[in-house]
Scaffold this motif. Structure first.
Motif, PDB file in Angstrom:
ATOM      1  N   PHE A 671       0.811  -1.213   0.000  1.00 53.08           N
ATOM      2  CA  PHE A 671       0.000   0.000   0.000  1.00 53.08           C
ATOM      3  C   PHE A 671       0.856   1.279   0.000  1.00 53.08           C
ATOM      4  O   PHE A 671       0.532   2.250  -0.686  1.00 53.08           O
ATOM      5  CB  PHE A 671      -0.961  -0.003   1.205  1.00 53.08           C
ATOM      6  CG  PHE A 671      -2.161  -0.884   0.985  1.00 53.08           C
ATOM      7  CD1 PHE A 671      -3.199  -0.471   0.160  1.00 53.08           C
ATOM      8  CD2 PHE A 671      -2.236  -2.129   1.577  1.00 53.08           C
ATOM      9  CE1 PHE A 671      -4.296  -1.283  -0.045  1.00 53.08           C
ATOM     10  CE2 PHE A 671      -3.329  -2.951   1.374  1.00 53.08           C
ATOM     11  CZ  PHE A 671      -4.363  -2.522   0.554  1.00 53.08           C
ATOM     12  N   LEU A 736      -2.205  -5.389  -4.671  1.00 52.04           N
ATOM     13  CA  LEU A 736      -3.522  -5.360  -4.016  1.00 52.04           C
ATOM     14  C   LEU A 736      -4.128  -6.757  -3.926  1.00 52.04           C
ATOM     15  O   LEU A 736      -4.805  -7.094  -2.947  1.00 52.04           O
ATOM     16  CB  LEU A 736      -4.460  -4.424  -4.781  1.00 52.04           C
ATOM     17  CG  LEU A 736      -4.082  -2.940  -4.743  1.00 52.04           C
ATOM     18  CD1 LEU A 736      -5.100  -2.118  -5.509  1.00 52.04           C
ATOM     19  CD2 LEU A 736      -3.999  -2.436  -3.294  1.00 52.04           C
ATOM     20  N   SER A 739      -2.399  -8.525  -1.015  1.00 49.59           N
ATOM     21  CA  SER A 739      -2.796  -7.955   0.278  1.00 49.59           C
ATOM     22  C   SER A 739      -4.207  -8.371   0.658  1.00 49.59           C
ATOM     23  O   SER A 739      -4.485  -8.698   1.818  1.00 49.59           O
ATOM     24  CB  SER A 739      -2.697  -6.426   0.220  1.00 49.59           C
ATOM     25  OG  SER A 739      -1.363  -6.032  -0.018  1.00 49.59           O
ATOM     26  N   PHE A 762      -7.279   3.847   1.873  1.00 50.37           N
ATOM     27  CA  PHE A 762      -7.452   2.408   2.092  1.00 50.37           C
ATOM     28  C   PHE A 762      -7.560   2.165   3.589  1.00 50.37           C
ATOM     29  O   PHE A 762      -6.698   2.597   4.359  1.00 50.37           O
ATOM     30  CB  PHE A 762      -6.274   1.625   1.517  1.00 50.37           C
ATOM     31  CG  PHE A 762      -6.250   1.599   0.014  1.00 50.37           C
ATOM     32  CD1 PHE A 762      -6.913   0.590  -0.684  1.00 50.37           C
ATOM     33  CD2 PHE A 762      -5.585   2.582  -0.712  1.00 50.37           C
ATOM     34  CE1 PHE A 762      -6.894   0.572  -2.066  1.00 50.37           C
ATOM     35  CE2 PHE A 762      -5.571   2.563  -2.090  1.00 50.37           C
ATOM     36  CZ  PHE A 762      -6.226   1.553  -2.786  1.00 50.37           C
TER      37      PHE A 762
END
Length: 766
Positions: A671, A736, A739, A762
């Motif tokens: 991120f 992403l 994650s 996020f």
């Protein structure tokens, strides 16, 4: 008046031939009446025998149908809510092992035979579509329309032979699923009905199929012209649209035994007429009395001898026979002369029963010994009578041997049905609406885990139903009370220890002739074992999926995280090669040392992940959030410096979360590196890392003012593998995706808010 009579009698006395003829005619008329009565009584007896035998055959057929219905219903209960049979062979084997009538079983989803038992002799029937077969589909469709079991046939089977086919339509959630089918071999069907047995005893049978649409009959047993159907007894079997005719062949010979009696009556009438003609003047009054006495005696003898029950007259002092009627003599095989030479006690197996009957004066059942040594079970009643001033007894005796055999057979059949239900672990219950009485079989008590003497009430039953299923159960009962029908259901009941018992049930109502529901009844089977097996399979499947996901995550971590470290080291080396000043090189070596340390830490964590893969669950520990944020920032220090990114951390130093360290570092790296990579070209990039608690869950917020994401266009594929949303050639579309998988593997989730050109937020929920 007296003078007229004297004149009248004098006229006959003076004309002996006319009087003799008149007497002849009168006596012949009396005998004709007696013979006619004898013939009528014989006909009535044969008709009664026909009715009794036909009733017995009908009961046997209905019992076969009931047995077939219970078997089809039991087989239908193997269908789960998804329409898939469970334990078909096992249940079918138990049904056939406990049944003497059923030859094979089938399941026919959507009209196509998919399961047969036994398999080998019936396998040719597999995949036969009975709804498309013109010879089979009419009666199959009738069962679907009536929503009731219908017996067709006998049908020539594709696998060979003939059988009566019972089809029970199965509906799941009011949608037709198919049929549960039982097959009864034609020969077994005829034998179990008792037709072969009674055919040997002088009865002819005809069985026909009635086609209601055309009002035609097709005879499949017995010849159509074997006897006149109008002179026989008939019964209609509604479950199969059959007519059963019975005719006693003894009817054809009733006149033969009466022929000699007719000749004797004719000769006797002539003798009486002649005697009257010759002795009329001297014996007129005596003859008149004799005729009256004769008529009275004949009537008594007719009633006495032709009575359908035994009548015995014995002396009270020595119990010797005075007389006995033909019915009693025929039952025991004695003649009247033979019976006079023995006592009543000699043919009564238990003479003490006679003493008991004499003392009580009621009715009693005992065994009588026949002439050949066999025994007949008889019921007798007694009446005292004086005979020539001597006390005597009149016994009324009824043969109940066949009735008791029938009752014994019914009890045995009931026992077999109960055994079959017990073997199948099928509980049965009834609720009498009028008396509010509830009856349970033994298996019902076993399913509910309660004692057999438990008092059964509606409140008790409802209290055992799980609260989540009570309203649905009550709704089904109301539907049945209103005259409707109900499909099979699954529910949970509460055991005395509070544990859950999973059951599958079937409900139906019983309606009387007036259309009123008088009884509710149903079956219940414990499916807790199947539920547990299914749950264990689901758990095993979930464990395999999670294990696979962890392996995928591990491979992604290795390829993605190490790539970031390698890229940073490569960049620092290129910078070192271009630098001439020792101070700058020293600073770069410091950065290279930090990146190398971070790489070492990452490899250490990955080594832990490798060890985790051998466990059934992912290792979780309490980790300091800020520590791992600092570690990731050190890894990304070069990029932060090159792109002049401002990092704001609003996370207290003491904050900890329970998470896997390698996963957490990988998530942060993804991120934060994305926030740096996708900075807005027209403004200084700012990244805010904030910590907060929402609904008792720790949340890490990562906010940037970068280029943002068009969620309307790319929202559904945002977390997809290899999905990128910019022109950056270094972007691989894995961060992403990795994650999200890591968060969900440990029960977390990710939410996103973003606007194109303004930035993204996020939220990581742990």
């Amino acid at each position: 008046m007296s003078n007229k009579l004297n004149v009248f009698f004098s006229w006959f006395i003076n004309r002996p031939k006319i009087t003799g003829f008149a007497v002849f005619f009168a006596v012949l008329l009396v005998f004709s009446f007696i013979i006619y009565q004898e013939y009528s009584l014989s006909q009535d007896q044969e008709n009664e025998k026909e009715a009794e035998v036909l009733s017995f055959v009908e009961q046997n057929i209905e019992q076969s149908f009931k047995s077939g219905y219970m078997a089809a219903l039991t087989l239908a209960l193997t269908i789960n809510d998804k329409g898939e049979p469970e334990n078909f062979n096992k249940v079918a084997e138990k049904i056939l092992s406990s049944s003497t009538t059923i030859s094979s079983l089938q399941l026919v989803p959507n009209g196509i035979i998919s399961h047969v038992y036994p398999y080998v002799p019936n396998r040719k029937a597999l995949k036969l579509n009975i709804l498309k077969d013109s010879k089979l589909n009419d009666e199959a469709k009738k069962a679907i329309i009536d929503k009731n079991m219908h017996f067709a046939g006998p049908i020539n089977l594709i696998q060979g032979g003939e059988a009566v086919v019972g089809r029970l339509p199965i509906f799941i959630k009011n949608e037709f699923w198919g049929f549960s089918v039982v097959l009864i071999n034609k020969k077994d069907f005829i034998e179990n009905a008792g037709i072969n047995k009674f055919s040997k005893k002088g009865f002819d049978f005809k069985l026909s199929k009635v086609y209601k649409n055309s009002s035609q009959e097709a005879f499949y047993y017995g010849q159509e012209n074997a006897f006149d159907s109008s002179s026989s007894h008939k019964v209609y079997i509604e479950d199969g649209d059959w007519n059963i005719y019975i005719y006693s062949k003894n009817k054809d010979h009733l006149l033969l035994p009466l022929l000699s009696l007719t000749v004797a009556a004719f000769l006797f009438s002539i003798v009486i007429g002649w005697f009257t003609a010759n002795f009329l003047k001297l014996q007129q009054k005596v003859d008149d009395q004799a005729v009256k006495l004769l008529n009275s005696e004949q009537r008594f003898k007719t009633i006495f001898n032709r009575a359908p029950i035994g009548i015995v007259h014995i002396a009270a002092n020595n119990h010797k026979f005075i007389t006995a009627n033909e019915h009693f003599l025929n039952k025991l095989g004695y003649s009247l002369e033979e019976i006079h030479g023995i006592t009543f006690d000699a043919i009564c197996q238990q003479p003490e029963d006679l003493k008991t009957l004499l003392e009580s004066g009621g009715k009693l059942e005992t065994d009588f010994i026949k002439k050949g040594g066999d025994k007949n079970n008889m019921r007798m009643a007694i009446t005292c009578l004086k005979h020539i001033d001597t006390p005597t007894y009149i016994f009324i005796i009824e043969d109940v041997t066949e009735r008791n055999k029938t009752q014994s057979a019914l009890k045995e059949l009931k026992s077999r049905m109960e055994m079959a239900a017990h073997i199948a672990q099928l509980g049965y219950w009834e609720w009498n609406i009028d008396t509010n009485e509830i009856l349970w079989t033994k298996t019902m008590y076993e399913i509910y885990r309660v004692a057999n003497d438990t008092k059964l009430t509606g409140e008790f039953v409802l209290s055992k139903v799980h609260p989540s299923d009570v309203q649905r159960y009550i709704s089904k009962l109301k539907t049945l009370l209103d005259g409707g029908s109900s499909s099979p259901y699954e529910a949970k009941i509460l055991a005395p220890d509070g544990s859950l018992i999973f059951v599958m049930g079937h409900l139906e109502n019983e309606i009387n002739k007036e259309g009123r529901v008088i009884k509710l009844k149903g079956t219940l089977i414990d499916i807790s074992g199947e539920k547990r097996i299914k749950e264990e399979l689901n758990q095993s499947y979930d464990m395999v999926l999670k294990q696979n996901q962890r392996l995928i995550n591990f491979s992604y971590i290795v390829s993605h995280n190490l790539r970031s470290h390698a890229s940073n080291i490569q960049s620092l080396i290129y910078l070192l090669l271009d630098m001439d000043h020792a101070e700058e090189q020293k600073e770069m070596f410091g950065m290279l040392s930090s990146v190398s340390q971070a790489l070492d830490d990452t490899l250490f964590d990955l080594n832990d992940v490798i060890n985790i893969q051998n466990n059934t669950s992912i290792f979780i520990e309490s980790i300091l959030v800020r520590k791992y944020i600092q570690r990731v920032l050190e890894v990304l220090q070069v990029e932060i410096s090159q792109k002049n990114v401002k990092i704001l951390i609003n996370v207290p130093a003491e904050i900890k979360i329970s998470f896997n360290p390698a996963y957490f570092e990988s998530i942060l790296l993804n991120f934060i590196s994305n926030a740096i990579r996708y900075k807005h070209p027209d403004r200084i990039s700012t990244i805010l890392i904030d910590y907060l608690v929402l609904k008792d869950r720790p949340v890490l917020k990562i906010k940037d003012n970068g280029i943002g994401i068009d969620l309307e266009k790319n929202g559904e594929k945002l977390f997809g593998m290899y999905k990128t949303f910019s022109k950056d050639t270094e972007s691989r579309g894995l961060g992403l995706f990795i994650s999200k998988g890591q968060m969900e593997a440990l029960g977390g989730k990710i939410t996103v808010q973003s606007e194109l050109g303004k930035g993204s937020v996020f939220n990581l929920f742990f």
